[in-house]
Design a protein around this motif. Structure first.
Motif, PDB file in Angstrom:
ATOM      1  N   CYS A   1      -2.534   0.586  -4.392  1.00  0.00           N
ATOM      2  CA  CYS A   1      -2.160  -0.743  -3.931  1.00  0.00           C
ATOM      3  C   CYS A   1      -1.446  -1.500  -5.040  1.00  0.00           C
ATOM      4  O   CYS A   1      -1.805  -1.416  -6.210  1.00  0.00           O
TER       5      CYS A   1
ATOM      6  N   TRP B   1       0.848  -1.193   0.000  1.00  0.00           N
ATOM      7  CA  TRP B   1       0.000   0.000   0.000  1.00  0.00           C
ATOM      8  C   TRP B   1       0.885   1.245   0.000  1.00  0.00           C
ATOM      9  O   TRP B   1       1.915   1.276   0.673  1.00  0.00           O
TER      10      TRP B   1
ATOM     11  N   LYS C   1     -11.127   2.883   1.719  1.00  0.00           N
ATOM     12  CA  LYS C   1      -9.678   2.727   1.776  1.00  0.00           C
ATOM     13  C   LYS C   1      -9.074   3.476   0.594  1.00  0.00           C
ATOM     14  O   LYS C   1      -9.387   3.196  -0.560  1.00  0.00           O
TER      15      LYS C   1
ATOM     16  N   SER D   1       5.066   3.726   2.058  1.00  0.00           N
ATOM     17  CA  SER D   1       4.534   2.443   1.589  1.00  0.00           C
ATOM     18  C   SER D   1       4.812   1.359   2.619  1.00  0.00           C
ATOM     19  O   SER D   1       5.817   1.408   3.333  1.00  0.00           O
TER      20      SER D   1
ATOM     21  N   TRP E   1      -0.335  -1.796 -10.102  1.00  0.00           N
ATOM     22  CA  TRP E   1      -0.820  -0.786  -9.160  1.00  0.00           C
ATOM     23  C   TRP E   1      -2.258  -0.438  -9.521  1.00  0.00           C
ATOM     24  O   TRP E   1      -2.562  -0.242 -10.704  1.00  0.00           O
TER      25      TRP E   1
ATOM     26  N   CYS F   1      -6.965   1.431  -4.448  1.00  0.00           N
ATOM     27  CA  CYS F   1      -7.517   0.455  -3.496  1.00  0.00           C
ATOM     28  C   CYS F   1      -9.032   0.558  -3.365  1.00  0.00           C
ATOM     29  O   CYS F   1      -9.690  -0.414  -2.961  1.00  0.00           O
TER      30      CYS F   1
ATOM     31  N   ILE G   1      -1.081  -4.504   6.562  1.00  0.00           N
ATOM     32  CA  ILE G   1      -0.741  -3.151   6.107  1.00  0.00           C
ATOM     33  C   ILE G   1      -1.295  -2.126   7.078  1.00  0.00           C
ATOM     34  O   ILE G   1      -0.601  -1.196   7.510  1.00  0.00           O
ATOM     35  N   GLU G   2      -2.559  -2.295   7.439  1.00  0.00           N
ATOM     36  CA  GLU G   2      -3.215  -1.330   8.330  1.00  0.00           C
ATOM     37  C   GLU G   2      -2.539  -1.299   9.697  1.00  0.00           C
ATOM     38  O   GLU G   2      -2.381  -0.232  10.289  1.00  0.00           O
TER      39      GLU G   2
ATOM     40  N   PHE H   1      -4.223  -6.991   3.847  1.00  0.00           N
ATOM     41  CA  PHE H   1      -4.428  -5.571   4.106  1.00  0.00           C
ATOM     42  C   PHE H   1      -4.507  -5.280   5.599  1.00  0.00           C
ATOM     43  O   PHE H   1      -4.159  -4.183   6.032  1.00  0.00           O
TER      44      PHE H   1
END
Length: 197
Positions: A121, A39, A117, A51, A152, A155, A60-61, A57
């Motif tokens: 991504c 992300w 979101k 990034s 890419w 998201c 990522i969060e 995800f």
């Protein structure tokens, strides 16, 4: 005693019918495999883009909140594909061989989680490489790349494509189960179905 044995046998037979096959656990359809997701976006109002990479995800969060515990996703008033006029949907299928059903209400939760979101991504080069972008109570949403180059996208598209699957592929009976695959003309897709999580 015979009545109890008969009921017990019927219960076990029913459980065998509704339970996913053992090989459905963590298995994607048609030779797809799991990879990482990246992300890219802003985690502070005046900071540069950053990034993060992880297997889902949620990972990522977690990294985003570790960097900025007060981070919030921006409110979005619109949720339709009209927000992405450059996108062109491909075909949609509800018939995924060797892939098991998910509960619709759990997928609805996943779609609500993915709505709003923002950022870009990235997924690794395929073909047939996926990242699990949402999963709870054995009901997952996957993002998959069928290109032989990395990809890419915005998201915000995830929830829209997953919603298309729910709208088209939910079984119209009390089980309210769903599985399906929505393709994009840029050679990527979203898959909804069972996963062990």
């Amino acid at each position: 005693m015979k009545t109890f044995s008969l009921l017990s046998s019927l219960s076990m037979a029913a459980a065998a019918i509704v339970s996913p096959p053992t090989n459905a656990f963590n298995q994607l359809p048609n030779g797809y495999t799991l990879g990482n997701i990246t992300w890219k976006g802003n985690v502070t109002n005046d900071g540069p883009e950053v990034s993060f990479t992880g297997p889902s995800f949620r990972d990522i969060e977690a990294q985003i909140f570790q960097m900025n515990p007060s981070f919030t996703w921006p409110e979005q008033n619109t949720t339709g594909l009209s927000d992405f006029p450059e996108k062109s949907l491909g075909h949609l299928t509800c018939d995924l061989a060797n892939f098991y059903w998910a509960k619709k209400f759990r997928i609805d939760d996943g779609i609500n989680y993915l709505k709003g979101k923002t950022g870009r991504c990235y997924i690794e080069a395929g073909p047939k490489v996926c990242s699990r972008i949402s999963c709870s109570f054995h009901s997952a949403i996957f993002w998959c790349n069928d290109n032989d180059t990395p990809l890419w996208i915005d998201c915000g598209l995830w929830s829209q494509y997953a919603q298309n699957i729910v709208d088209a592929c939910t079984i119209d009976d009390p089980s309210q189960e769903v599985k399906g695959q929505q393709f994009d003309t840029d050679n990527w897709n979203i898959i909804v179905g069972y996963s062990e999580c």
